[in-house]
Design a protein around this motif. Sequence first.
Motif, PDB file in Angstrom:
ATOM      1  N   ALA A 146       0.847  -1.199   0.000  1.00 59.01           N
ATOM      2  CA  ALA A 146       0.000   0.000   0.000  1.00 59.01           C
ATOM      3  C   ALA A 146       0.881   1.247   0.000  1.00 59.01           C
ATOM      4  CB  ALA A 146      -0.906  -0.008   1.228  1.00 59.01           C
ATOM      5  N   GLY A 147       0.466   2.232  -0.774  1.00 59.89           N
ATOM      6  CA  GLY A 147       1.210   3.486  -0.824  1.00 59.89           C
ATOM      7  C   GLY A 147       2.525   3.394  -1.572  1.00 59.89           C
ATOM      8  N   SER A 148       2.658   2.430  -2.476  1.00 61.45           N
ATOM      9  CA  SER A 148       3.907   2.238  -3.229  1.00 61.45           C
ATOM     10  C   SER A 148       3.763   2.719  -4.665  1.00 61.45           C
ATOM     11  CB  SER A 148       4.303   0.758  -3.243  1.00 61.45           C
ATOM     12  OG  SER A 148       4.600   0.293  -1.944  1.00 61.45           O
ATOM     13  N   VAL A 149       4.915   3.014  -5.277  1.00 57.65           N
ATOM     14  CA  VAL A 149       4.993   3.141  -6.726  1.00 57.65           C
ATOM     15  C   VAL A 149       5.395   1.775  -7.257  1.00 57.65           C
ATOM     16  CG1 VAL A 149       6.042   4.314  -8.689  1.00 57.65           C
ATOM     17  CG2 VAL A 149       5.705   5.556  -6.550  1.00 57.65           C
ATOM     18  N   ILE A 150       4.548   1.182  -8.074  1.00 60.57           N
ATOM     19  CA  ILE A 150       4.769  -0.181  -8.566  1.00 60.57           C
ATOM     20  C   ILE A 150       5.034  -0.123 -10.064  1.00 60.57           C
ATOM     21  CG2 ILE A 150       3.746  -2.474  -8.854  1.00 60.57           C
ATOM     22  CD1 ILE A 150       1.908  -1.660  -6.408  1.00 60.57           C
ATOM     23  N   ILE A 151       6.186  -0.616 -10.483  1.00 66.42           N
ATOM     24  CA  ILE A 151       6.537  -0.656 -11.902  1.00 66.42           C
ATOM     25  C   ILE A 151       6.438  -2.106 -12.359  1.00 66.42           C
ATOM     26  CG2 ILE A 151       8.302  -0.167 -13.626  1.00 66.42           C
ATOM     27  CD1 ILE A 151       9.526   1.791 -11.497  1.00 66.42           C
ATOM     28  N   LEU A 152       5.556  -2.378 -13.305  1.00 64.59           N
ATOM     29  CA  LEU A 152       5.426  -3.722 -13.875  1.00 64.59           C
ATOM     30  C   LEU A 152       6.174  -3.735 -15.195  1.00 64.59           C
ATOM     31  CD1 LEU A 152       1.705  -4.721 -13.234  1.00 64.59           C
ATOM     32  CD2 LEU A 152       3.722  -5.429 -11.975  1.00 64.59           C
ATOM     33  N   ASP A 153       7.384  -4.305 -15.191  1.00 69.42           N
ATOM     34  CA  ASP A 153       8.194  -4.363 -16.402  1.00 69.42           C
ATOM     35  C   ASP A 153       7.677  -5.480 -17.306  1.00 69.42           C
ATOM     36  OD1 ASP A 153      10.226  -3.610 -18.104  1.00 69.42           O
ATOM     37  OD2 ASP A 153      11.728  -4.882 -17.153  1.00 69.42           O
ATOM     38  N   GLU A 154       7.794  -5.263 -18.627  1.00 72.73           N
ATOM     39  CA  GLU A 154       7.310  -6.243 -19.607  1.00 72.73           C
ATOM     40  C   GLU A 154       5.868  -6.641 -19.291  1.00 72.73           C
ATOM     41  OE1 GLU A 154       9.087  -6.547 -22.091  1.00 72.73           O
ATOM     42  OE2 GLU A 154      11.119  -6.082 -21.441  1.00 72.73           O
TER      43      GLU A 154
END
Length: 582
Positions: A194-202
């Motif tokens: 919660a409260g994160s920056v989430i980067i989903l690569d590919e």
Amino acid sequence: MDADFKDTEAFYDRLEGRSRDRDWPALQECLPRFLTLFDAHMAEKADAGGELNRLRGDILHHVRAQAANSPGLFTLTVPTGGGKTLASLGFALDHASHHGHRRIIYAIPFTSIIDQTAAIFRKLLGDDVVLEHHSAIDEEKWQQGRKEDRQQADKLKLAMEDWAAPVVVTTNVQFFESLFAARTSRVRKLHNIAGSVIILDEAQTIPRHLLRPAMRMLDELARAYGCTIILCTATQPALGKDRVQGGLSLEGRELAPDPHELARKLRRATVRMVGTMANGDLITQLEGEEQALVIVNSRKHALDLFREAEQARLDGLVHLTTRQCAAHRRQILDEVRSRLEGKQTCRVVATSLIEAGVDVDFPKVWRAEAGLDQIIQAAGRCNREGRRATEESIVTVFSSPDYPPPREIRSLMGDMERMRTTHAQDLQSLAAIEAYFAEVYWRMGGDLDREGILDLFTHSRKGTDYAFRTVAEKFRMIESGMVPVIVPWGDGAGDDEAREAIRLLGVPEKSSAALARALQTFVVQVPPEARARLVANGKAEFAAPAQRGDQFCVLKDEGLYLPDVGLLWEDADYLAAEQLMI
């Protein structure tokens, strides 16, 4: 749940006079230093000059300029070679600085590329702020080092329980299966997600049979858990509401500057469709190239082609498939990069594991027919750094009637064929990619939630019916139908990590979970019937069955694991290594 675990842990630590280091710096405290380090690194890259570096700098500047935008869902569509890994990290740092996010989580589809990404982040931000958490994490090596290293290993292992580190690099499997799990140990991560920056690569690699529940989960994180999520890829899947049922609100949320124009500017290779090519035809082509990559759709095809190329006495041959354990594959990829950079002969025969995100640069590539996204990913391994003319950097797409593709790839080939009709002039264009994914999702329809997971969460005036345990059983990102065999592989430099971990299987006090993590990097997945034959013929055995049951199947006949190709389990199950020599 996390507080309960830690409270119990603290109680017993007091009784036994122990202490544990669970303290990690908060992301917001680290951001000024992170941003200074990041800016210095990017300035150094800019000083290197060159057209490609200038374009990467322009992309980065445009992406970071949007960091003040409201949190939520974003896409970042940048072709291979455009610097999207660093651009996404730069955006995450700036965005977290604007909006107070608590950590950055970078999720990657394959363990084959997680090491290189984690290494980039550690080099940029520091070893002591990055948690690398995936199934192949190398805990035992940390434990055998200096006292400081052992303390860091203990801290990392504790952080794997709840992702307390300011920067987490993990796999899609760890990320999504934790969110859909029904185990208390997995749910401990939720309050830190919660409260994160989430980067989903590919992002295009999210399994299509789980796509709708995965999208619902991403939407929930963005809408109700204060997360910002960036779908980052060269081949952006059509996940918007206007493209797929149950899609995401992505209108106006693209971070890259003019993705269609970027696809044109960053094109590094020319795709040619040539029809049927037998192994002999491929070998003839390879004879004329000092450095080349051939990607096929099955381990059997790769092994047959490699063996035939050996018989033709081709130099610099490399075989790369999941017949090799992950630790071995990492070593092979390091050797391949060294050969490519040193302009040595390097002819690689591989399966698709080399495609998405693996940092290699070949002058020419041959790719067995597959979906358009796979072909474009393969093209990303050709002239990656733009050192050669685009028209001379050829990706040859061929068919292999002798090696029928798996059913899923065969279906994608049909979608690809329709793109050849409607986008014949430019298959690598973003318009072709968007149309392709729309075609795939339309064809699959209800199979985008094949397990019926969304139907297992219902509510009415009578109450809620959330089938958490059933969902956890059904949400499996890896559907291999295969079973693991542990190989006692070493790198030839006195590294006996695998053998030591195998030895510890016989020590009852050692945790099975910890040993499983230590051994994961030495696992080869094989068909269940093949493993049964290996065990029946004394070539493998279940280690410490009294304590561990059938959890750990270990290869006994090490001659079946060959340095050039990995594990041979087919008819060779019954043969000793010397019987295989010709």
